[in-house]
Every structure is written in C-alpha cells, then in structure tokens.
Design an enzyme around this catalytic site. Structure first.
Site, mmCIF file in Angstrom:
data_model
loop_
_atom_site.group_PDB
_atom_site.id
_atom_site.type_symbol
_atom_site.label_atom_id
_atom_site.label_comp_id
_atom_site.label_asym_id
_atom_site.label_seq_id
_atom_site.Cartn_x
_atom_site.Cartn_y
_atom_site.Cartn_z
ATOM 1 C CB CYS A 106 -1.071 -0.001 0.970
ATOM 2 S SG CYS A 106 -0.225 -0.527 2.627
ATOM 3 C CG HIS A 166 -0.301 4.148 3.874
ATOM 4 N ND1 HIS A 166 -0.641 4.161 5.162
ATOM 5 C CD2 HIS A 166 0.211 3.132 3.754
ATOM 6 C CE1 HIS A 166 -0.337 2.912 5.716
ATOM 7 N NE2 HIS A 166 0.126 2.364 4.812
HETATM 8 C C1 2RA Z 1 1.777 -0.959 6.313
HETATM 9 N N1 2RA Z 1 2.443 -1.028 4.268
HETATM 10 O O1 2RA Z 1 1.525 0.023 6.400
HETATM 11 C C2 2RA Z 1 2.157 -2.018 5.371
HETATM 12 C C3 2RA Z 1 0.725 -2.774 5.189
HETATM 13 N N2 2RA Z 1 1.217 -3.599 4.132
HETATM 14 O O2 2RA Z 1 2.491 -1.364 7.732
#
Ligand code: 2RA
Length: 350
Positions: free
Chosen positions: A130, A259
């Site tokens: 992600c 994110h």
């Molecule tokens: C995280 N990218 O944010 C990782 C999850 N796959 O921890």
C-alpha cells in the site's frame, strides 16, 4: 454468464473492503462471487450485491470453477494457496508480499502497467504494497511524460496498515491519553499508556498517540526496514526502471487509515508546476487538490474512504529544476489494497 471470482480472506479487513467495492460498482462482470476464508470463518453468512452467501472453507476444491481468485491473506497463506488456485485453473491476484518480486509474477497497477497482467507464467499476478501504491498513479503518469530518474520519499503511514491490531492499538492509546495533558515531558505518554494497562508490546514499537514513529515494517540489513525496501524494489518493477535511484524513510503516524507520502521526484528534464498539474488532471484516478493561494491541499482525514489518490503541494524544487516536490494521500485499504486488486481482476475479466 460472466466469470466466477473468489475472494480468499473474505472476512478480513481488506476482504471486507473488497465486498464493499463490489457492492458499490455500478455493474460487475461476474457470474458468481464466491467467498472463501479459513475454517474459523467458514459457514458465516455475508451479503454481496444483495445476495446472501455462505463463506466456504479454504481448500483445493473451493477453487473449482473459479476464474479469478483474489487473495487478501497473510504472506504464508498466499505462498501456499495461490499456486494451488492456479493449478486448479484460476488466475490468482495476490495482495500479499509473497510473490511481488518474483520475476515470473507481474506486479500491476492498472493505470501504469495494465498490459503486464497477460505475462503471468505462474498464473499469479501480484498487487503492490500500500505504501508504494499510494504514489504510483501519480509517478506513473509523470514518468510517462517526463522520464523519472530519481525518487526520494518519506511516508506518513496510517495505523490500519498494521491490520486490525494496529487499529485497536491506536484507538486504545488515544483513549489512554485523552484529557491527561501529557506530551510535555519525555516518557509521560508511555507512562499514561502503562497506567491505562496497555502492554509495552505494540505493533508500532513506540507510543503512536501524540507521536510519530520512524519505523514501519520489519528489520532488514544495514538499518533499513521492509517497508523502505518495498518502496524501492516495487517502484522499480512497476515503473519498469531497473536502475531507478530510490531512497525512502517510512514513518508511522497517528492516523487511522490513509497513507501519505512526501515525494521528491527527479526527471530527465525540467518540469514546471503547470506541466505537472496538467498531467495529474489527465489521470482519472488522481484528484488534484493544490491551490496554495487558498491553502488547499489533501490530508488523510479529509480523503479517507475515497478511491482516487489525492495530490497537492506540488512545487518545482527551488534548487533542482528537474525535481518536483509533492504530497500524496491514498486510502491504504482501498487503492492501497482491495481496490487495486479488484481493478486487476476487472482488467483480467475485460
Ligand atoms: C503498513 N504497508 O502500512 C504496510 C501494510 N502492508 O504497515
């Protein structure tokens, strides 16, 4: 009737978002949607597009008649079961880390490299991590126009990237510090968490409430974390630039979901903000929120739950004319996981 799609891990965090995505598509190409999960969840009833379904237990036979199997399960489950699904004739689209860097498995972001879905000797197509995914639509579009040469990023990663455990922990920590007026003295946040009975064992390695933690993923050689290496390796593979120079610092922030990344991207030639805006506007899956005169920019809390990625703070670096700085936010459970996996499946079905 249309092809049969199976969701493996249908009852998990990403699987549930997958069902929500299928429910909310104006139309879907599928003749049947089959829900598959571990023995613990088998037998559970769930509704997909108004039809009640019973979750079936993960087994080789569960894949009989399945054309496309979407895996939203931990690495070791995918590593074992995606090849079994492929043996049974399904194309496995895997959202775990098990196959992403396998040279015989394409790593696909449909806006960037959709045609790669057809190069799949193992019958498996991988979905990126992600963190990488949140910036790929924007970087793919810019690379296509201007030729990307170097990439330096800092991530601001949400707690739900660490799964349900991460979500529960962030909520518990925020409850533990609420109204306590802590944060002015070293260690007082940790003391408040301990006083509330929260264990020192946390998925984030340090208090996340009222803090930022420069650590995401697992420990790798020479001080790097797994998340930072994924950003480097996966960006190179998706963009098809084997020697792309990449450096990343991944940071966990007290955000529930979505994110963000601060991106410093250097191109073959000079790129102006106007040129970059034009490219971002031409990409359907990007929403440009960039109006500095009116202090308009994306934030995770304002865009969570959305399908696009949101781009703002676009600047031509003052001392590096070939470099753009920008800030991008993407829902790590949607475009970062379930949505991109689903879009790969639709690309395969069409
Ligand atoms: C995280 N990218 O944010 C990782 C999850 N796959 O921890």
């Amino acid at each position: 009737t249309g092809p049969t799609v199976a969701i493996v891990g249908a009852t998990g965090a990403v699987g549930t978002v997958m069902i929500d995505i299928i429910d909310n598509r104006p139309s879907v190409p599928w003749g049947e949607v089959r829900l598959i999960a571990s023995a613990r969840s088998a037998g559970k009833k769930m509704t997909v597009r108004g039809e009640e379904k019973t979750v079936v237990e993960l087994s080789p036979e569960a894949f009989d008649g399945v054309d496309i199997a979407l895996f939203d399960v931990p690495d070791e489950i995918s590593a074992k079961w995606a090849p079994i699904a492929a043996e049974r004739g399904a194309i496995a689209v895997d959202n775990s880390g098990a196959f992403r860097l396998d040279p015989e498995v394409p790593l696909v972001v449909p806006e960037v490299n959709a045609s790669k879905v057809h190069e799949r000797p193992k019958g498996i197509v991988a979905n990126p991590n992600c963190t990488t995914l949140s910036m790929m639509a924007s970087l793919g579009a810019l690379h296509h126009e201007f030729g990307l040469r170097e990439l330096v990023v800092s991530s601001y990663q949400a707690a739900s990237g660490a799964g349900q455990e991460g979500v529960d922990r962030l909520y518990a920590e925020i409850a533990a510090v609420a109204g306590k007026n802590v944060g002015a003295r070293a260690g007082d946040v940790a003391e408040a968490l301990a006083a509330a009975g929260l264990s020192e064992e946390t998925p984030f390695k340090a208090p996340l409430a009222m803090n930022v933690v420069p650590w995401a993923g697992s420990r790798k050689d020479d001080g790097w974390t797994s998340e930072e290496l994924k950003v480097r390796n996966e960006s190179r593979k998706i963009l098809g630039i084997d020697d792309l120079k990449v450096s990343a610092t991944c940071v966990r922030v007290p955000v529930l979901t979505t994110h963000s990344l601060a991106v410093h991207a250097t191109f073959e030639r000079e790129v102006t903000v106007e040129q970059a805006h034009k490219v971002f506007r031409s990409q359907d899956s990007i929403v440009l929120q960039d109006d500095p005169d009116n202090e308009v920019f994306p934030t995770p809390a304002a865009v969570v739950g959305g399908d696009p990625t949101y781009v703002g703070r676009v600047r031509q670096a003052l001392d590096f004319p070939n470099t753009l700085e920008f800030f991008v936010c993407g829902d790590n459970l949607r475009k970062g996981a379930a949505l991109n996996t689903y879009e790969i499946a639709e690309t395969l079905a069409n």
